[in-house]
Scaffold this motif. Structure first.
Motif, PDB file in Angstrom:
ATOM      1  N   PRO A  50     -23.435  98.824 -23.688  1.00 44.14           N
ATOM      2  CA  PRO A  50     -23.064  97.969 -24.838  1.00 44.14           C
ATOM      3  C   PRO A  50     -22.944  96.501 -24.480  1.00 44.14           C
ATOM      4  O   PRO A  50     -23.400  95.631 -25.236  1.00 44.14           O
ATOM      5  CB  PRO A  50     -21.715  98.563 -25.276  1.00 44.14           C
ATOM      6  N   ARG A  51     -22.348  96.177 -23.325  1.00 47.51           N
ATOM      7  CA  ARG A  51     -22.207  94.760 -22.960  1.00 47.51           C
ATOM      8  C   ARG A  51     -23.567  94.127 -22.698  1.00 47.51           C
ATOM      9  O   ARG A  51     -23.790  92.969 -23.014  1.00 47.51           O
ATOM     10  CB  ARG A  51     -21.305  94.617 -21.732  1.00 47.51           C
ATOM     11  N   GLY A  52     -24.490  94.911 -22.135  1.00 46.58           N
ATOM     12  CA  GLY A  52     -25.843  94.411 -21.926  1.00 46.58           C
ATOM     13  C   GLY A  52     -26.592  94.224 -23.225  1.00 46.58           C
ATOM     14  O   GLY A  52     -27.330  93.247 -23.387  1.00 46.58           O
ATOM     15  N   GLN A  53     -26.384  95.129 -24.167  1.00 45.17           N
ATOM     16  CA  GLN A  53     -27.049  95.026 -25.461  1.00 45.17           C
ATOM     17  C   GLN A  53     -26.576  93.798 -26.232  1.00 45.17           C
ATOM     18  O   GLN A  53     -27.359  93.171 -26.940  1.00 45.17           O
ATOM     19  CB  GLN A  53     -26.781  96.293 -26.281  1.00 45.17           C
ATOM     20  N   ARG A  54     -25.306  93.452 -26.090  1.00 41.16           N
ATOM     21  CA  ARG A  54     -24.813  92.246 -26.759  1.00 41.16           C
ATOM     22  C   ARG A  54     -25.466  90.992 -26.183  1.00 41.16           C
ATOM     23  O   ARG A  54     -25.820  90.061 -26.919  1.00 41.16           O
ATOM     24  CB  ARG A  54     -23.286  92.177 -26.636  1.00 41.16           C
ATOM     25  N   ILE A  55     -25.641  90.952 -24.876  1.00 43.34           N
ATOM     26  CA  ILE A  55     -26.296  89.801 -24.257  1.00 43.34           C
ATOM     27  C   ILE A  55     -27.758  89.735 -24.679  1.00 43.34           C
ATOM     28  O   ILE A  55     -28.288  88.657 -24.983  1.00 43.34           O
ATOM     29  CB  ILE A  55     -26.171  89.885 -22.718  1.00 43.34           C
ATOM     30  N   VAL A  56     -28.440  90.883 -24.715  1.00 47.64           N
ATOM     31  CA  VAL A  56     -29.832  90.919 -25.160  1.00 47.64           C
ATOM     32  C   VAL A  56     -29.943  90.411 -26.593  1.00 47.64           C
ATOM     33  O   VAL A  56     -30.878  89.684 -26.938  1.00 47.64           O
ATOM     34  CB  VAL A  56     -30.396  92.354 -25.034  1.00 47.64           C
ATOM     35  N   SER A  57     -28.990  90.768 -27.445  1.00 45.03           N
ATOM     36  CA  SER A  57     -29.012  90.320 -28.839  1.00 45.03           C
ATOM     37  C   SER A  57     -28.928  88.801 -28.925  1.00 45.03           C
ATOM     38  O   SER A  57     -29.658  88.165 -29.696  1.00 45.03           O
ATOM     39  CB  SER A  57     -27.834  90.950 -29.603  1.00 45.03           C
ATOM     40  N   CYS A  84     -13.325  92.136 -24.000  1.00 49.99           N
ATOM     41  CA  CYS A  84     -12.255  92.076 -23.010  1.00 49.99           C
ATOM     42  C   CYS A  84     -12.477  90.888 -22.073  1.00 49.99           C
ATOM     43  O   CYS A  84     -13.571  90.310 -22.019  1.00 49.99           O
ATOM     44  CB  CYS A  84     -12.185  93.377 -22.209  1.00 49.99           C
ATOM     45  N   HIS A  85     -11.446  90.544 -21.308  1.00 50.72           N
ATOM     46  CA  HIS A  85     -11.513  89.382 -20.422  1.00 50.72           C
ATOM     47  C   HIS A  85     -12.655  89.522 -19.411  1.00 50.72           C
ATOM     48  O   HIS A  85     -13.410  88.568 -19.184  1.00 50.72           O
ATOM     49  CB  HIS A  85     -10.183  89.215 -19.695  1.00 50.72           C
ATOM     50  N   THR A  86     -12.785  90.699 -18.808  1.00 57.29           N
ATOM     51  CA  THR A  86     -13.810  90.894 -17.767  1.00 57.29           C
ATOM     52  C   THR A  86     -15.207  90.713 -18.325  1.00 57.29           C
ATOM     53  O   THR A  86     -16.051  90.028 -17.730  1.00 57.29           O
ATOM     54  CB  THR A  86     -13.671  92.296 -17.143  1.00 57.29           C
ATOM     55  N   GLU A  87     -15.478  91.321 -19.486  1.00 56.31           N
ATOM     56  CA  GLU A  87     -16.801  91.194 -20.094  1.00 56.31           C
ATOM     57  C   GLU A  87     -17.074  89.764 -20.532  1.00 56.31           C
ATOM     58  O   GLU A  87     -18.180  89.238 -20.340  1.00 56.31           O
ATOM     59  CB  GLU A  87     -16.928  92.131 -21.298  1.00 56.31           C
ATOM     60  N   ALA A  88     -16.073  89.110 -21.107  1.00 59.72           N
ATOM     61  CA  ALA A  88     -16.258  87.729 -21.567  1.00 59.72           C
ATOM     62  C   ALA A  88     -16.547  86.798 -20.391  1.00 59.72           C
ATOM     63  O   ALA A  88     -17.422  85.926 -20.474  1.00 59.72           O
ATOM     64  CB  ALA A  88     -15.012  87.262 -22.326  1.00 59.72           C
ATOM     65  N   LEU A  89     -15.820  86.963 -19.299  1.00 57.20           N
ATOM     66  CA  LEU A  89     -16.026  86.114 -18.125  1.00 57.20           C
ATOM     67  C   LEU A  89     -17.400  86.364 -17.520  1.00 57.20           C
ATOM     68  O   LEU A  89     -18.109  85.422 -17.130  1.00 57.20           O
ATOM     69  CB  LEU A  89     -14.927  86.382 -17.099  1.00 57.20           C
ATOM     70  N   ASP A  90     -17.791  87.614 -17.437  1.00 51.34           N
ATOM     71  CA  ASP A  90     -19.109  87.945 -16.885  1.00 51.34           C
ATOM     72  C   ASP A  90     -20.225  87.347 -17.739  1.00 51.34           C
ATOM     73  O   ASP A  90     -21.183  86.777 -17.219  1.00 51.34           O
ATOM     74  CB  ASP A  90     -19.260  89.465 -16.798  1.00 51.34           C
ATOM     75  N   ALA A 113     -16.608  85.066 -27.082  1.00 54.53           N
ATOM     76  CA  ALA A 113     -16.509  86.481 -26.717  1.00 54.53           C
ATOM     77  C   ALA A 113     -15.101  87.016 -26.941  1.00 54.53           C
ATOM     78  O   ALA A 113     -14.918  88.120 -27.475  1.00 54.53           O
ATOM     79  CB  ALA A 113     -16.926  86.670 -25.257  1.00 54.53           C
ATOM     80  N   ARG A 114     -14.090  86.230 -26.565  1.00 55.88           N
ATOM     81  CA  ARG A 114     -12.714  86.695 -26.741  1.00 55.88           C
ATOM     82  C   ARG A 114     -12.323  86.736 -28.220  1.00 55.88           C
ATOM     83  O   ARG A 114     -11.614  87.658 -28.649  1.00 55.88           O
ATOM     84  CB  ARG A 114     -11.754  85.771 -25.981  1.00 55.88           C
ATOM     85  N   LEU A 115     -12.796  85.753 -28.991  1.00 53.38           N
ATOM     86  CA  LEU A 115     -12.493  85.755 -30.426  1.00 53.38           C
ATOM     87  C   LEU A 115     -13.110  86.959 -31.120  1.00 53.38           C
ATOM     88  O   LEU A 115     -12.569  87.449 -32.123  1.00 53.38           O
ATOM     89  CB  LEU A 115     -12.992  84.463 -31.078  1.00 53.38           C
ATOM     90  N   LEU A 116     -14.239  87.429 -30.592  1.00 54.88           N
ATOM     91  CA  LEU A 116     -14.919  88.576 -31.197  1.00 54.88           C
ATOM     92  C   LEU A 116     -14.592  89.874 -30.469  1.00 54.88           C
ATOM     93  O   LEU A 116     -15.386  90.810 -30.430  1.00 54.88           O
ATOM     94  CB  LEU A 116     -16.426  88.332 -31.210  1.00 54.88           C
TER      95      LEU A 116
END
Length: 609
Positions: A148-155, A329-335, A323-326
């Motif tokens: 899911p985190r990769g799919q959001r970046i691809v989007s 999590c902190h780890t995913e947003a920072l990455d 990322a945090r507003l939407l």
């Protein structure tokens, strides 16, 4: 002779390019710096500011951009229209929010550096366009593309690729017209819009009505090389069509991939394009490394170095905030912030168009290009630094339940492929099963199929008590970890003698370890499937079913004899091996009717072996 000399010179360049990648990438991957940084460093070494093998890296860059084009085609093949539609909120919602905030903030940075508003805006918009090639490569190496985190970046990347089209149109609109040519310029812009729409319509029409029939005809011809040529024709043809229309070549290839994603030829197309994609994408990174103009950097280093760090920091901060507003999590947003903090390859196109339109001066364009290239070079370094400096955070168990007072006839430890198949037989007979595992993503996935799997480590006594091991009739150890399986078996045998213990073993040596640990039954994970496979192979070769079964039975007997010889003193009495006739009292009384195995599948839909 002159022609031969020229041909030899070109061959030397090809050999140098291949050698640079072959030498640099393994070294950089071995020391943990990644393949992208290896390509970039190799490009810098052989470029005009290194050993000087190449004087015009832009010429190579134009060819190497086809690697990005092919990458987007392969991504498109994985993006079925229904899946793409399901990402519409991420593409247009998340993408719009991130781009709006980043562009506004970075335009402010440009103004602070003293650039005119138009130059600050164009520089900011160029830096907003993240490098699809670098991000996709890193996501692929990490195995995050399907997550899911990769799919959001691809989007977001897809939305940014779409953005290059209106940005180029905006540059054309902002360009000062030639004296007396205002009417002609307006007519030209409308003509460009018409050509772009016609190109897009032609691509969609070809994808819907032409491509599948063409591949069916070619497949019937059974000419392997023609299928490969056709795959390249589709990718390059779609890219060319979009380029003629003034649109993004990569977007054209992506749309072609999406249109073919439902085709039965999808996997063949991906296999045909993949080798070319890998080579050209590596060439792209090499050419980016060559493009770093050290002369420009040296002459304007305060502006360029300051611009790189200011823009990367501001962009990363904006991405993190969005990322945090939407609700990331902190780890995913920072990455995501570190991964997407660089400018991208489309910035080169935008800056070039702005220079040609006389919106920015050539020297400023060179400075902006150097800033983007340096940001691309620094991104792999930033990711490595983040990974090494980030503290190891505790595993997030949000939405995952831990066992507490569970009970059941069977405790199943490990719900991977092996455990899932084991559970089918038990659940099909109505056996009450308590399941624990330590893979959070698998637990969440199992929940989507209606399974209740608890988070728990079978090597811990307190977890076993909470999971109902003290009252279980049978404990099945199905975990994919040899050492953990052995220690779990030893703990269970010592603490819960009432339960029969079955364990998955990895090989002969591990099977011996489990027998010494006191398990009642161990099954080598590959032995049984290999025996069935060998029996089926004999039958396919014309051996009768009875003879094939006799051969397999003889192999089982001899294997069991060898296994028993390898056992040393101290194995507890009564241990049962898989390979003989086991006269054991069944835990669950068999029902009078014969159960259809297909019914087991119906009880556990979606779980694969």
């Amino acid at each position: 002779m002159a022609a031969e000399a020229a041909g030899g010179s070109e061959l030397v360049k090809v050999v140098v390019l291949l050698a640079a990648g072959v030498v640099a990438v393994p070294i950089f991957k071995r020391i943990g710096l990644g393949s992208v940084l290896g390509y970039l460093a190799a490009g810098l070494a052989i470029g005009p500011f290194g050993l000087g093998f190449f004087a015009d890296p832009q010429a190579i860059l134009h060819v190497a951009e086809l690697g990005v084009v092919m990458f987007l085609f392969i991504i498109g093949l994985e993006m079925r229209p229904s899946h793409l539609w399901s990402l519409r909120r991420e593409i247009f919602g998340l993408g719009t929010a991130q781009i709006a905030l980043c562009s506004a903030a970075m335009t402010g940075v440009g103004l602070l550096f003293g650039f005119p508003p138009v130059v600050a805006f164009i520089g900011a918009m160029g830096f907003v366009l993240t490098s699809t090639a670098i991000v996709m490569q890193i996501l692929g190496e990490r195995g995050d593309l399907a997550l899911p985190r990769g799919q959001r970046i691809v989007s977001i990347l897809l939305f940014e690729d779409l953005l290059i089209v209106p940005l180029l149109a905006l540059v054309a609109l902002m360009a000062p017209p030639e004296p007396g040519a205002a009417a002609a310029a307006a007519h030209s812009r409308w003509a460009d819009v018409g050509i772009a729409m016609a190109s897009l319509a032609a691509l969609l029409a070809a994808g819907i009505w032409l491509l599948n029939p063409m591949f069916r005809v070619l497949a019937a011809a059974k000419a392997r090389e023609v299928m490969t040529a056709a795959a390249l024709l589709v990718v390059l043809g779609a890219a060319l069509l979009m380029q003629v229309g003034g649109l993004s070549m990569a977007m054209g290839a992506f749309l072609a991939g999406v249109l073919l994603s439902e085709s039965s030829f999808r996997h063949q197309l991906e296999a045909d394009v993949e080798p070319f994609r890998g080579i050209l994408l590596g060439l792209f990174f090499l050419s980016v490394g060559m493009s770093l103009n050290l002369t420009v950097v040296a002459a304007n280093w305060p502006l360029i170095v300051g611009g790189v760090f200011a823009l990367m920091l501001v962009k990363a901060l904006c991405i993190y905030i969005v990322a945090r507003l939407l609700k990331s999590c902190h780890t995913e947003a920072l990455d995501r912030a570190v991964l997407m903090a660089q400018g991208g390859e489309f910035a080169f196109v935008l800056f070039s168009a702005a220079v040609n339109a006389r919106l920015i001066q050539a020297e400023i364009g060179a400075n902006l290009t150097a800033i983007v290239v340096l940001s691309m070079v620094l991104t792999p370094v930033a990711i490595i630094v983040l990974r090494r400096l980030s503290p190891k955070t505790a595993l997030s168990l949000e939405g995952v339940d831990e066992p507490n007072g569970l009970s059941g006839s069977v405790l199943l430890i490990g719900f991977g492929r092996f455990g899932q198949v084991v559970s089918q037989s038990l659940l099909a007979r109505g056996v009450e099963v308590a399941i624990i595992d330590t893979d959070v993503e698998m637990i969440e996935s199992a929940r989507s199929f209606g399974f209740k799997v608890y988070y728990g480590d079978g090597t811990r006594l307190d977890v076993l008590h909470a999971s109902g091991a003290a009252t279980a009739q049978l404990i099945a150890i199905c975990i994919d970890d040899r050492a953990a399986a052995t220690s779990t078996a030893q703990l269970i045998r010592h603490e819960f003698p009432q339960a029969r213990v079955l364990a998955r073993s990895f090989d002969r040596e591990h099977a011996l370890e489990l027998v010494h640990a006191g398990v009642d039954l161990q099954v080598r994970e590959t032995f049984e499937s290999a025996m069935r496979f060998g029996e089926a192979a004999l039958i396919e070769l014309g051996v009768s079913a009875d003879d094939a079964a006799e051969v397999v039975a003889d192999i089982r007997r001899r294997d069991a004899e060898r296994f028993e010889l390898e056992l040393v003193d101290g194995v507890r009495a009564g241990v049962s091996l898989l390979y003989g006739n086991m006269q054991q009292t069944p835990l669950i009384a068999p029902k009078p009717r014969q159960h259809d195995p297909a019914e087991a599948e119906e009880h556990v839909p979606g779980i694969s072996a």
